[in-house]
Design an enzyme around this catalytic site. Structure first.
Site, PDB file in Angstrom:
ATOM      1  N   TYR A  77       0.833  -1.206   0.000  1.00  0.00           N
ATOM      2  CA  TYR A  77       0.000   0.000   0.000  1.00  0.00           C
ATOM      3  C   TYR A  77       0.870   1.260   0.000  1.00  0.00           C
ATOM      4  CZ  TYR A  77      -4.416  -2.547   0.312  1.00  0.00           C
ATOM      5  OH  TYR A  77      -5.498  -3.343   0.035  1.00  0.00           O
ATOM      6  N   SER A  78       0.781   2.103   1.036  1.00  0.00           N
ATOM      7  CA  SER A  78       1.407   3.428   0.975  1.00  0.00           C
ATOM      8  C   SER A  78       2.928   3.409   1.078  1.00  0.00           C
ATOM      9  CB  SER A  78       0.826   4.338   2.051  1.00  0.00           C
ATOM     10  OG  SER A  78      -0.485   4.727   1.701  1.00  0.00           O
ATOM     11  N   MET A  79       3.530   2.255   1.316  1.00  0.00           N
ATOM     12  CA  MET A  79       4.984   2.173   1.174  1.00  0.00           C
ATOM     13  C   MET A  79       5.381   2.271  -0.302  1.00  0.00           C
ATOM     14  SD  MET A  79       6.061  -0.431   4.273  1.00  0.00           S
ATOM     15  CE  MET A  79       7.486  -1.095   3.429  1.00  0.00           C
ATOM     16  N   TYR A 188      -2.989  14.232   4.596  1.00  0.00           N
ATOM     17  CA  TYR A 188      -2.667  13.010   3.858  1.00  0.00           C
ATOM     18  C   TYR A 188      -3.697  12.805   2.760  1.00  0.00           C
ATOM     19  CZ  TYR A 188      -0.731   8.286   3.408  1.00  0.00           C
ATOM     20  OH  TYR A 188      -0.107   7.146   2.948  1.00  0.00           O
TER      21      TYR A 188
END
Length: 391
Positions: A77-79, A188
């Site tokens: 995901y957001s990595m 975010y």
């Protein structure tokens, strides 16, 4: 492509990690697996440029009982965001764009995008720039972070759909008003998805092709991509079918499907060793095995705080932290509920993955699991147990 040289390994004692305390990290994870709090995990800790711990615990798939392996493949995901942010800065280094450029210079659909305020639609005071996208100050949001009118518009437009192209996503998003005035706050958002489309326009390649050619192949990240090929699908890590804390299970996307949208904000799959190669490149100042992605100066610029006095909206950034270009950055020794040195940078994924890099201690670590509703606990647990092991 020739096989990349493996990362160097060392015993914990030889790189300034206490052996028993390093093993205690693994013991705690095994306890949590036995308690059925997480299905399984892979943890990696490196110091002084050498891997001192790489361990798989528990089950890769709790439904089938398949054991977790060091090479299990996770939805990160957001990595994905740090990788795409590096991709953007590589284009900056090549003179293809400036981060002070307005987003609309490359993506004209964002020209004149209004803000939905309490009194209705109002013009934006200033244009969002590429830097604003990189540091989440462009006025965008995420649909799952609240129930404001703009967030409801995101949800109505099914902005998270993997079935539309990056180009279609960008045009759809640009047709929805901003939630905030650009540079009025850190919030975010889907900004890195927009950066993924920007990479396509500037490079002339799909985001996946650009990442593969410019980052994954040079770094030897052989198992990282927007879909898992059939020959490797037996390695996919899965969550519990039912949340162990009694919450509503978060539906994770299917990594077996090739998505139309290659999400720069959260679409990649990877392994512990693949992502460690990326972190090792960062630790080395932007280079690995003779392949330089970025200059050390550019990387230092990315991992400096870019917020200054800009207010922070929400609780995703811990106290004592700011945000750079793709990474949260620690700017105070105290204040935060987790240990770390000033200058430590990190990020995580909603599926349960997290990493941090501490340049002062020449230390990095990552934890990969598929336990979305337990993610906050394990992000903090990783920090506490890794720093407890530093001699």
């Amino acid at each position: 492509m020739a096989l990349a040289a493996p990362l160097e390994t060392a015993t914990p004692a030889n790189i300034g990690l206490h052996p028993q305390r390093t093993q205690h990290l693994v013991s705690v994870l095994r306890e949590r697996v036995a308690q059925q709090h997480i299905p399984g995990a892979v943890v990696l800790v490196a110091r002084q440029g050498q891997v001192g711990l790489l361990e798989a615990v528990g089950q890769q798939d709790p439904t089938t009982g398949t054991p977790m392996r060091e090479g299990s493949i996770f939805r990160i995901y957001s990595m994905t965001k740090p990788l795409v942010s590096v991709a953007v800065m590589m284009l900056v280094e090549r003179g293809r764009l400036l981060i002070s450029d307005p987003v609309s210079r490359y993506l004209p659909e964002y020209d004149g995008q209004p803000v939905l305020g309490v009194a209705g639609l109002v013009p934006a005071w200033q244009a969002a720039t590429v830097q604003d996208l990189l540091r989440h100050t462009a006025g965008l949001t995420y649909e799952f972070l609240g129930d404001s009118p703009v967030q409801r518009e995101y949800a109505k437009a099914q902005i998270a759909s993997r079935g539309r192209s990056n180009e279609d996503f960008s045009r759809t998003l640009a047709g929805i008003p901003l939630m905030y005035q650009p540079r009025s706050c850190w919030a975010y958002s889907r900004a890195t998805d927009v950066l993924g489309r920007l990479v396509e326009v500037v490079s002339g390649q799909t985001l996946g092709a650009y990442l593969q050619h410019e980052i994954f192949d040079p770094l030897g990240m052989v198992d990282t991509g927007f879909a898992v090929p059939p020959s490797q699908q037996h390695r996919i890590a899965e969550p519990f079918a039912h949340d162990p804390d009694g919450g509503v299970p978060m539906k994770l996307f299917d990594p077996r499907e090739q998505p139309a949208m290659e999400s720069g904000g959260g679409g990649l799959m990877s392994t512990a060793m693949d992502y460690a190669r990326f972190l090792q490149c960062l630790r080395n100042g932007g280079t690995l095995d003779g392949h330089r992605l970025l200059s050390a100066h550019t990387l230092a610029f990315m991992t400096a705080d870019h917020l200054g006095d800009i207010p922070i909206d929400g609780a995703l950034l811990p106290p004592g932290h700011g945000f750079g270009l793709g990474f949260a950055v620690r700017r105070a020794a105290g204040e935060s509920p987790v240990p770390g040195s000033v200058g430590t940078y990190h990020w995580s994924g909603i599926g349960g993955t997290s990493f941090f890099v501490d340049p002062q201690l020449d230390l990095y670590a990552l934890l990969l699991t598929q336990a979305p509703n337990q993610r906050d606990h394990y992000r903090q647990l990783l920090r506490n147990l890794v720093y407890a092991a530093v001699c």
